[in-house]
Scaffold this active site. Structure first.
Site, mmCIF file in Angstrom:
data_model
loop_
_atom_site.group_PDB
_atom_site.id
_atom_site.type_symbol
_atom_site.label_atom_id
_atom_site.label_comp_id
_atom_site.label_asym_id
_atom_site.label_seq_id
_atom_site.Cartn_x
_atom_site.Cartn_y
_atom_site.Cartn_z
ATOM 1 N N GLY A 48 9.022 1.910 7.363
ATOM 2 C CA GLY A 48 8.792 0.575 6.860
ATOM 3 C C GLY A 48 7.801 0.544 5.709
ATOM 4 O O GLY A 48 7.472 1.573 5.119
ATOM 5 N N THR A 49 7.320 -0.670 5.416
ATOM 6 C CA THR A 49 6.415 -0.912 4.294
ATOM 7 C C THR A 49 5.060 -1.360 4.822
ATOM 8 O O THR A 49 4.982 -2.130 5.772
ATOM 9 C CB THR A 49 6.986 -2.000 3.368
ATOM 10 O OG1 THR A 49 8.290 -1.617 2.937
ATOM 11 C CG2 THR A 49 6.097 -2.200 2.151
ATOM 12 N N LEU A 82 0.823 -1.210 0.000
ATOM 13 C CA LEU A 82 0.000 0.000 0.000
ATOM 14 C C LEU A 82 0.855 1.257 0.000
ATOM 15 O O LEU A 82 0.440 2.298 -0.509
ATOM 16 C CB LEU A 82 -0.923 0.010 1.221
ATOM 17 C CG LEU A 82 -1.967 -1.110 1.305
ATOM 18 C CD1 LEU A 82 -2.698 -1.045 2.632
ATOM 19 C CD2 LEU A 82 -2.955 -1.004 0.160
ATOM 20 N N GLY A 83 2.040 1.184 0.607
ATOM 21 C CA GLY A 83 2.914 2.350 0.664
ATOM 22 C C GLY A 83 4.191 2.030 1.403
ATOM 23 O O GLY A 83 4.300 1.041 2.128
ATOM 24 N N GLN A 84 5.198 2.885 1.195
ATOM 25 C CA GLN A 84 6.481 2.743 1.861
ATOM 26 C C GLN A 84 6.902 4.094 2.402
ATOM 27 O O GLN A 84 6.745 5.115 1.738
ATOM 28 C CB GLN A 84 7.542 2.200 0.891
ATOM 29 C CG GLN A 84 7.284 0.767 0.443
ATOM 30 C CD GLN A 84 8.284 0.286 -0.578
ATOM 31 O OE1 GLN A 84 8.499 0.933 -1.588
ATOM 32 N NE2 GLN A 84 8.905 -0.848 -0.300
ATOM 33 N N GLY A 85 7.432 4.091 3.629
ATOM 34 C CA GLY A 85 7.848 5.336 4.259
ATOM 35 C C GLY A 85 9.087 5.143 5.084
ATOM 36 O O GLY A 85 9.783 4.120 5.006
ATOM 37 N N ASP A 137 4.742 13.864 14.482
ATOM 38 C CA ASP A 137 4.924 13.748 13.030
ATOM 39 C C ASP A 137 3.596 13.944 12.306
ATOM 40 O O ASP A 137 3.225 13.172 11.424
ATOM 41 C CB ASP A 137 5.525 12.388 12.676
ATOM 42 C CG ASP A 137 6.128 12.370 11.266
ATOM 43 O OD1 ASP A 137 6.360 13.463 10.713
ATOM 44 O OD2 ASP A 137 6.367 11.280 10.732
#
EC number: 2.7.11.-
Length: 738
Positions: A422-423, A416-419, A535
């Protein structure tokens, strides 16, 4: 002549088929309604046993009757099942007799079976069944109680309901119910204040104190009662075997003078007909009771009344077990024994080795999972959860295998996404519920602390606008967190990214701002332990299918002790949203979240990114962009054209001023999140006068620009910033988008 012979053959075949059925005489009705008749019973002339009128039944309107009792089943195993009504007595409010009835029956040559009970319903009542109408030869039971108890439901134990077995052999009976004399305090079984007595087959009545039994007063309602029947007047010794059909056996009746017939073993049908007992083909029947038991080394051969197992060549029949065994060749038997013993021994050894390997593998897997559990901070998590106060979240522990199945082996198509932390994968649990599974980066030990911190923080949160933590998995090489799945992406995606939505109206954006502000106010003030997110950004705000905002990604968050206002930490956050005061001092407090929220509010108003290097040098940061526009009275130029109209200009101006107030350079000058949430909620539901100042001193505007300009300047040439503040190293993730 040939035609006559064919006609006789046809008659013989039809007669034989009728006898095979073993039910009735030829040309006699086999059924009345749903009840199947068997000789010696019948209801048409010449169809019942003429010597005994007890076998003469009547069929009325598709219902079968015997002496006024409805017959529901007939069996040539010498039993008849009828429906017998209940006797009852009802009393008025003064305890006096109001109405009632009782029943007596002359069963003729049929007798009551021992498989029945006499039953009484009601407090302080008794019931009996008598064979001659006098109580001294009666069988009954007593039900004594002050009030009916629901605890006795399901069983007749003498409290509101009693039962007693009825002996077999009676053919003239009366069933009655009575109440204890002079007792007016009885609590009745139902509103009608009635007591009941009835015969019923064993196991066919279940007592329930809350049921209303007034329907038993209907004469047409009855309970199943079993009657025994036999051929009366003679015994087997007098009539011999000739009175039973071929392959039938005569037995003396257990109740009175008479006899019954049954088919010999290996035969089935009606033994009262001359050819009623027919051979059972054990080789072909599907009935497991009669099916043969020949082994696979033999074939079944049907015989009259039995069967035989024929063994294959080189085998012989073991008459004890009815199985085939190899013929008595010593060498053959010895060789077979050796091969069989060797095979069994080899299989036992293989099984033992397999069990040992399986056990060793399980032990190794268990040790490895425990190692990963400790490596991923499981002990730290348990310790912190136990010391963090009461938890609002039931953290479920998922297994490694369950996570693999949910993510299809962590397939790339499930990402779904990576930041920075983590993933995130889309997962499907065994109950088909969809979840989001966050996996830390492999080999990054610093992520373990953030994962444990996220579990710790989310365990203290119970809020509809916070992404719900469902559980975690710590027995994998890297830790996993399992969240509820939010289907509509991030706020960043809707404002700037691939899911940009031009229909995101001012009402939508204002509601989102109210939800985010309310969530932060809850974290700062209403949570069991104050929480600073640290954040807040549009990439960490998820939207569900109703565009409801959900705050996510608590990996950088911190729990603030009640006795502290500031917390010295390593500086962490996202450039563009990071509080300048926190960046310069390393002191974290709730006003740091206020600053980040102000940036998010500016994005909602303008549709612009927090950092945009395509804007002029002095306006690369959205805070500078807003400050200059406010100072030069051109706010309308930077507000997103999709949201502003002549009806909401004043609301947008107030929201913009709130955003500017939230992004003041020092925390002391910023409002608290409670105030911000209250002001935004007021904008949403009323047109009340805004309490924020209408003018901003030029010096304060300069302070905005100075503080922001430092961050922007330091971020233009490097993807990360190293800053020595109070001897701590600050690591900033520069994420203009995500």
């Amino acid at each position: 002549m040939k035609v006559q012979r064919l006609f006789l053959v046809a008659i013989f075949c039809l007669s034989y088929m009728q006898l095979v059925k073993g039910q009735t005489l030829p040309r006699c009705p086999e059924k009345c309604g749903n009840v199947t008749l068997e000789y010696p019973f019948g209801f048409s002339p010449g169809c019942w046993r003429a010597e005994d009128p007890s076998f003469n039944l009547s069929c009325v309107n598709e219902n079968l009757f015997y002496k006024g009792l409805e017959v529901v089943e007939i069996s040539h195993s010498s039993q008849l099942r009828v429906l017998y009504p209940a006797s009852y007595i009802c009393y008025n409010s003064k305890g006096k007799f109001a109405k009632g009835t009782y029943y007596w029956s002359n069963l003729g040559n049929l007798t009551l079976s021992g498989n029945n009970t006499i039953t009484a319903l009601g407090c302080n009542s008794y019931a009996f069944v008598s064979s001659n109408g006098t109580r001294r030869n009666s069988v009954g039971c007593i039900s004594a109680c002050d009030a009916l108890s629901h605890e006795a439901n399901g069983e007749c134990n003498g409290e509101g309901c009693c039962q007693n077995p009825v002996p077999a052999g009676n053919n003239w009976l009366i069933v009655r119910s009575y109440r204890f004399d002079n007792d007016t305090s009885v609590q009745p079984i139902s509103e009608g204040q009635c007591i009941y007595a009835f015969l019923v087959e064993n196991g066919k009545f279940k007592y329930n104190a809350s049921d209303k039994y007034s329907y038993l007063q209907n004469r047409n309602v009855g309970f199943p009662v079993v009657l025994d029947w036999s051929i009366r007047g003679e015994t087997c010794g007098q009539v011999g075997e000739k009175k039973c059909g071929v392959n039938g056996i005569c037995s003396n009746s257990a109740s009175g003078i008479g006899y019954t017939c049954k088919c010999k073993g290996g035969f089935q049908g009606n033994p009262y007909l001359q050819n009623g007992c027919q051979d059972i083909n054990e080789c072909t029947t599907a009935n497991p009771i009669h099916k043969h038991n020949c082994s696979g080394d033999s074939t079944c051969e049907n015989k009259l009344g039995h069967f035989r197992c024929n063994c294959r060549s080189r085998y012989e029949l073991n008459t004890t077990t009815n199985t085939c065994k190899p013929k008595g060749n010593p060498e053959y038997v010895e060789w077979t024994t050796i091969v069989l013993g060797t095979t069994i021994g080899f299989l036992v050894i293989l099984l033992a080795i397999s069990c040992i390997e399986h056990k060793m593998k399980n032990t190794k897997d268990t040790e490895l999972r425990q190692q990963f559990f400790e490596q991923n901070g499981g002990g730290m998590l348990m310790q912190r959860l136990s010391g963090a106060g009461p938890s609002n979240v039931d953290v479920k522990i998922f297994t490694e295998e369950g996570m693999k199945e949910a993510t299809d082996g962590y397939d790339e198509n499930r990402i779904l996404g990576q930041g920075g932390q983590g993933t995130v994968y889309k997962g499907i649990l065994p109950d088909n519920s969809i979840v989001a599974i966050k996996k830390a980066r492999l080999g990054d030990n610093s992520q373990v602390e953030q994962f444990i911190n996220e579990v710790l923080v989310l365990s203290q949160i119970n809020h509809r606008n916070v992404v719900k933590l469902l559980g975690c998995c710590l027995e994998t090489e890297v830790p996993l967190l399992v969240y509820e799945f939010i289907s509509s992406g991030t706020l960043f995606d809707h404002l700037h990214g691939s899911m940009f939505d031009s229909s995101l109206t001012w009402e939508h954006r204002l509601r989102m701002a109210v939800e985010i502000a309310g969530t932060l106010a809850y974290l700062h003030s209403s949570a069991s332990i104050p929480i600073i997110h640290r954040d807040i950004k549009t990439a960490n705000i998820l939207l569900d299918e109703n565009l409801t905002a959900k705050v996510a990604d608590f990996g950088a968050s911190r729990l603030i002790p009640m006795d502290k206002e500031d917390l010295a930490t390593m500086v962490q956050g996202t450039l563009g949203y990071l509080d300048p005061e926190y960046y310069n001092t390393g002191l974290l407090n709730e006003k740091s979240d206020v600053y980040s929220f102000g940036v998010v509010l500016m994005e909602l108003l303008s549709g612009q990114k927090a950092l945009c290097f395509e804007r002029p040098q002095t306006s690369k940061h959205i805070v500078s962009y807003f400050a200059s526009a406010t100072k030069e009275n051109r706010l309308h130029e930077i507000i997103d054209g999709q949201v502003m109209n002549e009806n909401n200009q004043r609301e947008i101006q107030k929201a913009a001023r709130i955003a500017v107030e939230c992004t003041r350079l020092t925390g002391e000058e910023r409002p608290g999140m409670k105030e911000v949430a209250a002001e935004l909620e007021a904008l949403r539901v009323t047109k009340t006068k805004h309490k924020w100042s209408d003018e901003y001193p030029e010096q304060e505007d300069t302070e905005h620009l100075v503080g922001v300009q430092k961050l922007s300047a330091q971020g233009e040439t490097s993807s990360s910033i190293g800053y020595d503040s109070i001897r701590n190293v600050a690591i900033l993730d520069i994420e203009a988008g995500r």
